[in-house]
Design a protein around this motif. Structure first.
Motif, mmCIF file in Angstrom:
data_model
loop_
_atom_site.group_PDB
_atom_site.id
_atom_site.type_symbol
_atom_site.label_atom_id
_atom_site.label_comp_id
_atom_site.label_asym_id
_atom_site.label_seq_id
_atom_site.Cartn_x
_atom_site.Cartn_y
_atom_site.Cartn_z
ATOM 1 N N GLY A 133 -1.590 6.495 -6.072
ATOM 2 C CA GLY A 133 -0.493 6.702 -5.129
ATOM 3 C C GLY A 133 -0.669 7.984 -4.369
ATOM 4 O O GLY A 133 -1.768 8.539 -4.295
ATOM 5 N N SER A 134 0.417 8.493 -3.783
ATOM 6 C CA SER A 134 0.360 9.752 -3.045
ATOM 7 C C SER A 134 0.141 10.894 -4.032
ATOM 8 O O SER A 134 0.575 10.830 -5.185
ATOM 9 C CB SER A 134 1.654 9.968 -2.255
ATOM 10 N N ASP A 135 -0.519 11.949 -3.575
ATOM 11 C CA ASP A 135 -0.793 13.084 -4.450
ATOM 12 C C ASP A 135 0.479 13.853 -4.791
ATOM 13 O O ASP A 135 0.555 14.569 -5.772
ATOM 14 C CB ASP A 135 -1.803 14.028 -3.795
ATOM 15 N N GLY A 136 1.464 13.711 -3.991
ATOM 16 C CA GLY A 136 2.752 14.363 -4.222
ATOM 17 C C GLY A 136 3.776 13.747 -3.298
ATOM 18 O O GLY A 136 3.704 12.551 -2.985
ATOM 19 N N LYS A 137 4.726 14.542 -2.827
ATOM 20 C CA LYS A 137 5.776 14.010 -1.967
ATOM 21 C C LYS A 137 5.221 13.621 -0.606
ATOM 22 O O LYS A 137 4.160 14.099 -0.175
ATOM 23 C CB LYS A 137 6.887 15.042 -1.800
ATOM 24 N N VAL A 138 5.940 12.726 0.082
ATOM 25 C CA VAL A 138 5.606 12.391 1.465
ATOM 26 C C VAL A 138 6.687 12.996 2.357
ATOM 27 O O VAL A 138 7.860 13.049 1.992
ATOM 28 C CB VAL A 138 5.511 10.863 1.672
ATOM 29 N N ASP A 139 6.273 13.478 3.528
ATOM 30 C CA ASP A 139 7.183 14.258 4.364
ATOM 31 C C ASP A 139 7.854 13.458 5.478
ATOM 32 O O ASP A 139 8.794 13.938 6.101
ATOM 33 C CB ASP A 139 6.430 15.440 4.996
ATOM 34 N N SER A 140 7.351 12.241 5.718
ATOM 35 C CA SER A 140 7.935 11.468 6.809
ATOM 36 C C SER A 140 7.613 9.991 6.626
ATOM 37 O O SER A 140 6.701 9.618 5.858
ATOM 38 C CB SER A 140 7.380 11.934 8.158
ATOM 39 N N LEU A 141 8.333 9.161 7.351
ATOM 40 C CA LEU A 141 8.069 7.723 7.331
ATOM 41 C C LEU A 141 6.653 7.431 7.826
ATOM 42 O O LEU A 141 5.939 6.607 7.252
ATOM 43 C CB LEU A 141 9.093 6.996 8.203
ATOM 44 N N GLN A 142 6.241 8.130 8.872
ATOM 45 C CA GLN A 142 4.909 7.885 9.442
ATOM 46 C C GLN A 142 3.811 8.226 8.435
ATOM 47 O O GLN A 142 2.825 7.479 8.278
ATOM 48 C CB GLN A 142 4.730 8.710 10.725
ATOM 49 N N GLN A 143 3.958 9.368 7.755
ATOM 50 C CA GLN A 143 2.966 9.744 6.750
ATOM 51 C C GLN A 143 2.946 8.727 5.611
ATOM 52 O O GLN A 143 1.883 8.333 5.135
ATOM 53 C CB GLN A 143 3.274 11.127 6.193
ATOM 54 N N ALA A 144 4.131 8.301 5.194
ATOM 55 C CA ALA A 144 4.232 7.340 4.088
ATOM 56 C C ALA A 144 3.551 6.029 4.449
ATOM 57 O O ALA A 144 2.826 5.438 3.628
ATOM 58 C CB ALA A 144 5.695 7.107 3.738
ATOM 59 N N LYS A 145 3.776 5.545 5.683
ATOM 60 C CA LYS A 145 3.158 4.277 6.097
ATOM 61 C C LYS A 145 1.639 4.380 6.132
ATOM 62 O O LYS A 145 0.925 3.454 5.740
ATOM 63 C CB LYS A 145 3.681 3.867 7.474
ATOM 64 N N SER A 146 1.155 5.509 6.581
ATOM 65 C CA SER A 146 -0.290 5.721 6.629
ATOM 66 C C SER A 146 -0.895 5.729 5.220
ATOM 67 O O SER A 146 -1.937 5.110 4.969
ATOM 68 C CB SER A 146 -0.594 7.041 7.341
ATOM 69 N N LEU A 147 -0.228 6.415 4.293
ATOM 70 C CA LEU A 147 -0.699 6.461 2.905
ATOM 71 C C LEU A 147 -0.640 5.083 2.257
ATOM 72 O O LEU A 147 -1.511 4.715 1.461
ATOM 73 C CB LEU A 147 0.142 7.450 2.102
ATOM 74 N N ALA A 148 0.397 4.301 2.584
ATOM 75 C CA ALA A 148 0.562 2.979 1.989
ATOM 76 C C ALA A 148 -0.620 2.070 2.310
ATOM 77 O O ALA A 148 -1.051 1.273 1.462
ATOM 78 C CB ALA A 148 1.867 2.348 2.468
ATOM 79 N N VAL A 149 -1.133 2.200 3.507
ATOM 80 C CA VAL A 149 -2.295 1.382 3.888
ATOM 81 C C VAL A 149 -3.491 1.721 3.006
ATOM 82 O O VAL A 149 -4.219 0.837 2.538
ATOM 83 C CB VAL A 149 -2.641 1.601 5.380
ATOM 84 N N GLY A 150 -3.687 3.010 2.745
ATOM 85 C CA GLY A 150 -4.797 3.431 1.887
ATOM 86 C C GLY A 150 -4.613 3.042 0.433
ATOM 87 O O GLY A 150 -5.569 2.680 -0.254
ATOM 88 N N ILE A 151 -3.366 3.108 -0.045
ATOM 89 C CA ILE A 151 -3.080 2.729 -1.431
ATOM 90 C C ILE A 151 -3.247 1.236 -1.613
ATOM 91 O O ILE A 151 -3.775 0.768 -2.622
ATOM 92 C CB ILE A 151 -1.638 3.157 -1.807
ATOM 93 N N GLY A 152 -2.803 0.469 -0.611
ATOM 94 C CA GLY A 152 -2.865 -0.990 -0.667
ATOM 95 C C GLY A 152 -1.548 -1.588 -1.122
ATOM 96 O O GLY A 152 -0.960 -1.133 -2.104
ATOM 97 N N TYR A 153 -1.093 -2.599 -0.390
ATOM 98 C CA TYR A 153 0.172 -3.245 -0.740
ATOM 99 C C TYR A 153 -0.009 -4.200 -1.910
ATOM 100 O O TYR A 153 -1.113 -4.721 -2.115
ATOM 101 C CB TYR A 153 0.720 -4.008 0.477
ATOM 102 N N PRO A 154 1.077 -4.389 -2.715
ATOM 103 C CA PRO A 154 2.421 -3.811 -2.590
ATOM 104 C C PRO A 154 2.467 -2.363 -3.062
ATOM 105 O O PRO A 154 1.675 -1.960 -3.918
ATOM 106 C CB PRO A 154 3.273 -4.714 -3.483
ATOM 107 N N VAL A 155 3.405 -1.590 -2.502
ATOM 108 C CA VAL A 155 3.591 -0.199 -2.905
ATOM 109 C C VAL A 155 5.026 0.007 -3.363
ATOM 110 O O VAL A 155 5.941 -0.680 -2.913
ATOM 111 C CB VAL A 155 3.252 0.796 -1.769
ATOM 112 N N LEU A 156 5.187 0.977 -4.247
ATOM 113 C CA LEU A 156 6.501 1.335 -4.777
ATOM 114 C C LEU A 156 6.921 2.646 -4.146
ATOM 115 O O LEU A 156 6.211 3.649 -4.250
ATOM 116 C CB LEU A 156 6.434 1.457 -6.297
ATOM 117 N N ILE A 157 8.065 2.641 -3.476
ATOM 118 C CA ILE A 157 8.618 3.829 -2.840
ATOM 119 C C ILE A 157 9.647 4.407 -3.802
ATOM 120 O O ILE A 157 10.603 3.731 -4.189
ATOM 121 C CB ILE A 157 9.279 3.463 -1.501
#
Length: 452
Positions: A133-157
């Motif tokens: 998952g993300s290395d820590g917190k995400v700062d925005s919706l845009q950053q979160a969406k970008s990270l989600a693509v790298g993590i691979g769906y489905p993702v847990l927010i």
């Protein structure tokens, strides 16, 4: 040892703590909201103080009023229970700054581990396995969406300050992400006053296994075995048991990781390390820096009173046992009894209890705050109590729980007793073939459809 302790909570956990204090010869101060003036914890404590109105924000989350009550009543320590202020670093630090001992870890440790995103960073650095998952917190919706693509769906927010399944949503596809993120963020802000979010790969239907940790001020850290908390509905635990159905090798590796995680942050007092288990692999997901709702099953199989140990540790006593002293004896199951209507999408069902009959017997325990004539408030959690049983084997514990629930009577309010009975009667549950997807898989039959 302390002479007087204030319990900064309500409901069954407040009753549980008061009883432990009485057995240790410690006087107790209960706090209550206007809605809880007739609750059992106010009646069995030595003293009781109203700290505000019906809303949690006016009472059980009102730090200043709670601290004032502790000072005015001469309480030397505060036990926060679970929920409310139990994982609030500011409250822990405020207690200490006012000369009142906080029965739990230090504020700085709560801040580290209570913040899920920061805890994840710490575990990665210490080599404890975590869900991708993300290395820590995400700062925005845009950053979160970008990270989600790298993590691979489905993702847990997930909310960094979350707990109890709140501030958590799954996005199965990119098209679902925006709404899931904003919903989780809004829920987190309303529930915890903190909308910091992070992401994890969504592991489909794993087992949810947690280890009970207890540590003193002198560097002694012991785990009391594990609990299986996989029987969940919308991330809310329904039935828990100890020990879990895992191999001795996996238990050893997970126990070692739990102790490592605790020692990494110099943890003191009781805490829980939660893992997801997928086959023979396990991943750290979070640490709860407090007592857990399901702690009784661990007490039943170890013979250790965790609440008393919390109090003794805060009072400066070392652990009276080592890891080698911990033996898991038999099997224990806990069922949460909620005032809700499963047939109406588990709608909360406050109201007056016309009759309460609680079964008793060897290896049967009921942790609760209700009584005949008591009115369940609409302002708080719907849990009315917990039925806990102990048996020599898992099958004996299942049968004992079925017999206990069959005899339990709580009339006047809808509750989930029959729903839980049907889980215990399910063949896959009895065989141990279950994971976090169990309730969604069997929901219709557990509720009573389509046969009714």
């Amino acid at each position: 040892m302390f002479q007087k302790i204030l319990i900064a909570n309500r409901g069954e956990i407040a009753v549980r703590i008061i009883r432990a204090c009485k057995q240790l010869g410690i006087e107790t101060v209960a706090i209550y909201s206007e809605a809880d003036k007739n609750s059992l914890h106010t009646q069995i404590a030595d003293e009781a103080v109203c700290v505000g109105g019906n809303k949690s924000s006016e009472s059980y989350l009102n730090m200043e009023n709670i601290i004032s009550a502790a000072i005015s009543k001469g309480a030397e320590a505060v036990h926060p229970g679970f929920g409310f202020l139990s994982e609030n670093a500011r409250f822990a630090e405020l207690c200490e700054s006012c000369g009142i001992r906080f029965i739990g870890p230090k504020g700085e440790v709560i801040d580290k581990m209570g913040n899920k995103a920061r805890a994840r960073e710490i575990m990665i650095a210490s080599g404890v396995p975590v869900v991708p998952g993300s290395d820590g917190k995400v700062d925005s919706l845009q950053q979160a969406k970008s990270l989600a693509v790298g993590i691979g769906y489905p993702v847990l927010i997930k909310a960094s300050a979350g707990g109890g399944g709140r501030g958590m949503r799954v996005a199965y596809t990119e098209s679902e992400f925006d709404q899931a993120y904003e919903t989780a963020r809004s829920e987190a802000k309303n529930a915890f006053g903190d909308d910091t979010m992070y992401l994890e790969k969504y592991v489909l239907n794993p087992k949810h296994i947690e280890f009970q940790i207890i540590a003193d001020k002198y560097g002694n850290t012991v785990h009391l075995g594990e609990r299986d908390c996989s029987i969940q509905r919308r991330n809310q635990k329904v039935i828990e048991e100890a020990p879990s159905l895992i191999s001795d090798d996996l238990r050893k590796r997970m126990g070692d990781a739990a102790i490592k995680a605790s020692k990494t942050v110099n943890y003191e007092n009781a805490g829980t390390i939660e893992f997801l288990v997928n086959g023979n692999d396990f991943y750290f997901i979070e640490m709860n820096t407090r007592i857990q709702v399901e702690h009784p099953v661990t007490e039943m199989v170890t013979g250790i009173d965790i609440i008393k140990e919390q109090i003794k540790i805060t009072g400066g006593e070392p652990l009276s046992f080592s890891q080698e002293d911990i033996n898991l004896n038999g099997h224990s199951i806990e069922v949460r009894i909620n005032a809700e209507n499963p047939k109406e999408n588990f709608r909360p069902a406050p109201g007056k209890i016309d009759l309460l009959h609680v079964p008793s017997g060897h290896g049967v325990r009921f942790d609760s705050f209700i009584y005949t004539g008591y009115s369940i408030s609409p302002f708080y959690d719907s849990m009315m109590g917990k039925v806990i049983v102990h048996g020599k084997t898992r099958l004996e514990a299942i049968n004992k729980m079925k017999a206990t629930l069959d005899e339990l009577v709580i009339s006047g309010v809808s509750n989930n007793r029959e729903f839980c009975l049907k889980i215990l009667e399910n063949n896959d549950y009895v065989k141990g073939n279950f994971d976090t997807g169990f309730i969604p898989k069997y929901l219709d039959s557990l509720i009573g459809y389509p046969n009714e």
